[in-house]
Motif scaffolding. Structure first.
Motif, PDB file in Angstrom:
ATOM      1  N   LEU A  65     112.568  87.461  84.059  1.00 21.88           N
ATOM      2  CA  LEU A  65     111.230  88.053  84.189  1.00 21.88           C
ATOM      3  C   LEU A  65     110.583  87.462  85.439  1.00 21.88           C
ATOM      4  O   LEU A  65     110.426  86.239  85.521  1.00 21.88           O
ATOM      5  CB  LEU A  65     110.369  87.748  82.959  1.00 21.88           C
ATOM      6  N   ASP A  66     110.227  88.297  86.390  1.00 22.17           N
ATOM      7  CA  ASP A  66     109.652  87.820  87.649  1.00 22.17           C
ATOM      8  C   ASP A  66     108.507  86.847  87.412  1.00 22.17           C
ATOM      9  O   ASP A  66     107.569  87.149  86.668  1.00 22.17           O
ATOM     10  CB  ASP A  66     109.143  88.999  88.495  1.00 22.17           C
ATOM     11  N   ASP A  67     108.595  85.681  88.067  1.00 20.69           N
ATOM     12  CA  ASP A  67     107.568  84.640  88.023  1.00 20.69           C
ATOM     13  C   ASP A  67     107.288  84.099  86.616  1.00 20.69           C
ATOM     14  O   ASP A  67     106.313  83.383  86.415  1.00 20.69           O
ATOM     15  CB  ASP A  67     106.248  85.139  88.640  1.00 20.69           C
ATOM     16  N   LEU A  68     108.130  84.457  85.640  1.00 21.16           N
ATOM     17  CA  LEU A  68     107.915  83.975  84.278  1.00 21.16           C
ATOM     18  C   LEU A  68     109.107  83.190  83.724  1.00 21.16           C
ATOM     19  O   LEU A  68     108.927  82.129  83.134  1.00 21.16           O
ATOM     20  CB  LEU A  68     107.603  85.138  83.332  1.00 21.16           C
ATOM     21  N   LEU A  69     110.324  83.709  83.916  1.00 19.69           N
ATOM     22  CA  LEU A  69     111.482  83.076  83.297  1.00 19.69           C
ATOM     23  C   LEU A  69     112.742  83.332  84.099  1.00 19.69           C
ATOM     24  O   LEU A  69     113.013  84.468  84.496  1.00 19.69           O
ATOM     25  CB  LEU A  69     111.670  83.616  81.866  1.00 19.69           C
ATOM     26  N   GLN A  70     113.497  82.252  84.330  1.00 14.83           N
ATOM     27  CA  GLN A  70     114.801  82.380  84.968  1.00 14.83           C
ATOM     28  C   GLN A  70     115.725  81.291  84.446  1.00 14.83           C
ATOM     29  O   GLN A  70     115.287  80.303  83.863  1.00 14.83           O
ATOM     30  CB  GLN A  70     114.691  82.307  86.492  1.00 14.83           C
ATOM     31  N   ALA A 150     110.835  78.144  82.877  1.00 14.57           N
ATOM     32  CA  ALA A 150     109.675  78.997  82.651  1.00 14.57           C
ATOM     33  C   ALA A 150     108.674  78.767  83.776  1.00 14.57           C
ATOM     34  O   ALA A 150     108.488  77.649  84.227  1.00 14.57           O
ATOM     35  CB  ALA A 150     109.039  78.686  81.302  1.00 14.57           C
ATOM     36  N   PHE A 151     108.043  79.817  84.244  1.00 15.53           N
ATOM     37  CA  PHE A 151     107.082  79.744  85.345  1.00 15.53           C
ATOM     38  C   PHE A 151     107.706  78.971  86.518  1.00 15.53           C
ATOM     39  O   PHE A 151     107.259  77.869  86.844  1.00 15.53           O
ATOM     40  CB  PHE A 151     105.766  79.106  84.905  1.00 15.53           C
ATOM     41  N   HIS A 154     106.620  75.760  88.615  1.00 14.86           N
ATOM     42  CA  HIS A 154     105.419  75.191  88.004  1.00 14.86           C
ATOM     43  C   HIS A 154     105.705  74.414  86.724  1.00 14.86           C
ATOM     44  O   HIS A 154     104.818  73.747  86.202  1.00 14.86           O
ATOM     45  CB  HIS A 154     104.410  76.298  87.693  1.00 14.86           C
TER      46      HIS A 154
END
Length: 195
Positions: A65-70, A150-151, A154
């Motif tokens: 999820l872009d900018d949320l989870l990788q 996550a994030f 950050h």
């Protein structure tokens, strides 16, 4: 000496036989619940680490999820969430102590919520302890495999074991705050009640 008995002679908290405590059937069930949760957490942690090492090690992060989870593989010499990276051996000793403390505490376990709590913490501690013992560079200083980010940028990268430990810790604080005891009683401001 005999343990407390309900009407009809059934043990409430277990009898003593030859000076050794025998856990009542309800206590055995709660210990079984603790063990089951610990095994599930440990197996999930081991399986996910094995999978990500086979598929993601040395590769670019996989964005879910872009900018949320990788997912991004790192080898963490520190504690949960990459804290204290220069104290690997200390964290190995602490994790070993946590495992021993949980196993000793389980003898008095009569509470389902505490069984869940201790199961989460035991499974997580064993998961990361396995990495400390068996992964490079060895000598109780192995690096833990972390891969959930996550994030991105950050928030520290973590794994299933870290998540279980944190969830167990939060649940332990909540149970203590609400007065729930490991022995199944509840402290309600100076007096203990069953349940």
């Amino acid at each position: 000496m005999r343990g407390l008995q309900a009407a009809g002679g059934a043990p409430l908290s277990g009898d003593t036989v030859g000076g050794a405590a025998r856990v009542a059937p309800s206590g055995v069930r709660r210990i079984a619940a603790l063990a089951t949760i610990a095994v599930v957490v440990y197996a999930l942690d081991l399986a996910t680490k094995t999978l990500v090492l086979k598929t993601l090690e040395g590769r670019e992060p996989v964005v879910l999820l872009d900018d949320l989870l990788q997912f991004r593989v790192i080898f963490n010499p520190g504690a949960a969430f990459s804290l204290g990276t220069g104290m690997t051996i200390v964290f190995t000793i602490i994790a070993t102590g946590v495992v021993i403390a949980i196993l000793r505490t389980a003898r008095n376990l009569r509470s389902v919520p505490w069984a869940v709590t201790l199961g989460l913490m035991l499974g997580g501690a064993l998961g990361n302890l396995t990495d400390r013992v068996f992964r490079h560079p060895g000598g109780l200083q192995g690096h833990v495999v972390d891969f959930i980010e996550a994030f991105p940028g950050h928030f520290p990268v973590f794994n299933v074991a870290d998540s279980a430990i944190v969830c167990g810790g939060i649940l332990a604080v909540f149970l203590a705050w609400r007065g729930y005891q490991i022995d199944g009683t509840r402290d309600t401001g100076g007096e203990k009640k069953d349940g």
